[in-house]
Structures are given as C-alpha cells and as structure tokens.
Design a protein around this motif. Structure first.
Motif, PDB file in Angstrom:
ATOM      1  N   VAL A  68       0.853  -1.196   0.000  1.00 44.80           N
ATOM      2  CA  VAL A  68       0.000   0.000   0.000  1.00 44.80           C
ATOM      3  C   VAL A  68       0.884   1.239   0.000  1.00 44.80           C
ATOM      4  CG1 VAL A  68      -1.788   1.292   1.224  1.00 44.80           C
ATOM      5  CG2 VAL A  68      -1.821  -1.210   1.247  1.00 44.80           C
ATOM      6  N   ARG A  88      -4.752   6.510  -2.274  1.00 47.85           N
ATOM      7  CA  ARG A  88      -4.182   5.325  -1.618  1.00 47.85           C
ATOM      8  C   ARG A  88      -4.235   4.187  -2.627  1.00 47.85           C
ATOM      9  NH1 ARG A  88      -4.409   3.673   4.565  1.00 47.85           N
ATOM     10  NH2 ARG A  88      -2.819   5.291   4.394  1.00 47.85           N
ATOM     11  N   ILE A 141      -3.200   0.195  -3.751  1.00 50.31           N
ATOM     12  CA  ILE A 141      -2.832  -1.139  -3.276  1.00 50.31           C
ATOM     13  C   ILE A 141      -2.527  -2.023  -4.476  1.00 50.31           C
ATOM     14  CG2 ILE A 141      -5.275  -1.853  -3.135  1.00 50.31           C
ATOM     15  CD1 ILE A 141      -4.413  -3.665  -0.767  1.00 50.31           C
TER      16      ILE A 141
END
Length: 377
Positions: free
Chosen positions: A32, A39, A41
């Motif tokens: 992450v 954000r 991932i």
C-alpha cells in the motif's frame, strides 16, 4: 496445459473518503502506497496465481455514511445508487435467546478452519447470558448433539460445553448437513425465537431441499462460510431465505469478530419491511425486494430514471414492534466523468446484472448482450 502458470496483476486506487481507509488482504501479500490524496494497493510480488479470490478488506476509522451518487444509462437515462447504513433504536430490554450452534466437523474443515471454529465457539459462550438457552450439534457423515434439549447458559452447562470443545476435530468424514439441520430444528426448547448459528465450508448436496426445510421450521439461520472454496451461494441463500445473515471467513481472517457480529444481530432489532422513496418516480429499482436488515448492515439500492434527479431519497424501515425508522440522503455527485450520452455507466451495468436473476431467459439474454455482462445468457 496443467504446467501453465495463469497469473494476474492487480492495482486499485482509492480516492476521496476512502483514501483514509486501512487496507488489508487476508488472501494475498499486498503493498500500500499514498500519494497526492490517492491510496494505492498492489500485489507485493507484482503478480499472483489465479487459484483463489483476491480479497481486500477496507476499514474506515470514521463511521460509515449514507450517500447517493449518479451515473449514466443507455439512451440518455440515469442511474442513482443510494447507500444507507441503518441505525436502529436499541430496545429497552433484550429478550432471552435460544441458539443452536451447528458446526461442520467433516474432513474438509481440517487445519485452520476447525481451529478457528473452536476459538469462535469459545467466544460465543462468553456472550451468552444466564437467561439464554443453547445447544451444540457437530456433524460430518453423521451428527452428534450435546444436549437432548435446549439448556440454560448456566455455569454447569457452559463448563460441559467447554470440555467438549477441546475434543472437537475435523474427523467426522463427509458433509451430511441435511441430517444435522433436521436434528437442530427438531430439538425441543423454550417458547422463544429459535436461531441457528451454522459454521461450515458449505460443500453440500440437496441445497434447495435444505433451505426449504429450514425455512418451514421458522428458524433463522446465521451462517459462517469458512475457507477459500466455500459454496458462497448456498450459505448466503440459506441465511437470506430464513431471515438470518451471512458472514464469510477465509484463511488468515479472524472468525471470532464475524461471530460477534452475528450475535449482535440475534439480540438487536431487525427490519421487517424496507422501502426507498425517491425524489422522482423511477423506471425500475434494484433490488425489488429486500431481505432482513440488521443494525449496521449496509443497504444498497439502485434507481433507474429517464432523467437526471436532484433532491432526497428516504429509507423507511418498519421494525418488528411496528415502529417506523427513516433515514435520508441527498445526491452528492457523479461517478467520475459521466459516460457518453448513449452509453451505460458502471452503476447501470451493476444494477442490470442484479436484474438478470429475476428476468425471463429471453429478457435476461437481451439485457446481458446490451449491457455486455458476463453471465449464463
């Protein structure tokens, strides 16, 4: 070719409200990163094998919010997705409960699954009150019942249950769930609502017959589907059709917190009727019917319209005691940049995908082709 490595890559970006979320994958190693309000991932190793579901759990530090956003549909139409988190009033007095714990001890539950089940059942005992009643049925190729009838959760009975827990293992052969559930619904008990907590990896025969029989018995079933190969359709349908709820647990996930959520559902109020009132009359709504909703469960509903809408959507919920609770949310924006004027956006395709289950084969085929949906049609 059995030697071919079927691999995939994955990247997901979260923005806005979700950019502050904690991201955890119990199924894969992930990485992450944060940059400029995004954000992201990805898979830690760059790619993964296509041998299991990729699961991402998104947890918010803040409480969940109600909201409504818009997207395009074909021919200049619009789709609204309204999401509500019901906040139901807690009763002044929580009535006694009668819970039948049915645990799968077949060979397919061996290893972490049965160990988690033991730990979760031990946690259940800590939540039972002296006025509650309980029993345990372990099953595999056959089944065993701890008590002949539902017993009170007093010190003596709980001690016997804890002693048995230490001996429970995945050593009972195949998965003959039908007989175990038949035994569970036949166990005599007090004049209380009867709930079943079922822990299983869901690999069963006669699924339609099981669901029909348990529904007739007026037992709510709260299912916990265990493992990466659980029959999700079965454990979900068994819960929904009987008025319960479903939780899924995969390896590296904690079963205990899912069990605690189920117990909160058993003890707290649930809705018996749900309606969504839109600012404009929709052409269609999805889903057309709602199953039971418990405090804190999220309700998603799509409205399909022939024009853009503004204003407020209202969720009206009737509780078991006849009390009505309402929540409202307003249109807060659009999904990214709207699709082309004559095209269908993501929300429209999600809504229509749910419609396929109740459409005729001819209608389903037309919709699947028009919206380019992967389906049996």
């Amino acid at each position: 070719d059995m030697l071919v490595e079927n691999r995939f890559r994955f990247q997901m970006n979260l923005t806005g409200f979700l950019a502050a979320a904690d991201l955890v994958s119990p199924s894969h190693q992930t990485s992450v990163t944060d940059a400029e309000g995004i954000r992201q991932i990805t898979l830690a190793d760059g790619s993964g094998f296509m041998d299991r579901d990729l699961i991402i759990n998104i947890q918010m530090k803040e409480g969940l919010r109600d909201g409504m956003i818009m997207d395009r549909d074909h021919d200049g139409g619009y789709v609204a997705l309204a999401s509500f988190v019901p906040r139901l009033p807690k009763p002044e007095k929580i009535l006694p409960k009668s819970v039948k714990i049915v645990v799968d001890c077949s060979g397919s539950m061996s290893g972490d699954s049965i160990a988690q089940a033991r730990q979760a059942i031990a946690e259940i005992l800590n939540h039972l009150r002296p006025e509650d009643h309980f029993n345990l049925i372990a099953f595999g190729s056959d089944h065993r019942t701890l008590f002949k009838r539902q017993v009170q959760a007093n010190g003596k009975n709980l001690a016997r249950m804890r002693e048995l827990l230490n001996r429970i293992d995945a050593n009972m052969g195949g998965t003959e769930m039908f007989g175990a559930l038949q035994a569970a619904i036949s166990i005599p008990g007090p004049d209380l609502d009867q709930d079943i907590l079922l822990i299983t990896d869901g690999q069963v025969w006669k699924s339609d017959e099981i669901i029909s029989r348990v529904k007739e018995s007026n037992h709510r079933v709260f299912t916990v589907g265990v493992g990466s190969a659980v029959s999700e359709g079965f454990v979900r349908q068994l819960a929904v059709k009987t008025g319960g709820a479903c939780e899924l647990v995969v390896p590296n996930e904690k079963m205990t917190e899912k069990i605690v959520r189920h117990f909160n559902r058993m003890y707290l109020p649930r809705t018996t009727d749900i309606r969504v009132n839109w600012p404009v009359e929709p052409i269609n709504i999805v889903p057309r019917k709602f199953g039971p909703v418990y405090d804190g469960d999220t309700v998603h509903v799509f409205g399909l319209f022939d024009r853009e809408i503004q204003g407020t959507a209202t969720l009206d919920m009737v509780l078991g005691d006849g009390q009505t609770v309402s929540q409202q949310t307003k249109v807060s924006g659009y999904v990214g940049t709207l699709a082309a004027e004559d095209g269908a956006g993501t929300f429209a395709r999600m809504a229509v995908h749910q419609l396929l289950a109740t459409a005729s084969p001819e209608e389903a085929a037309q919709l699947a082709v028009r919206y380019q949906l992967v389906s049996p049609y």
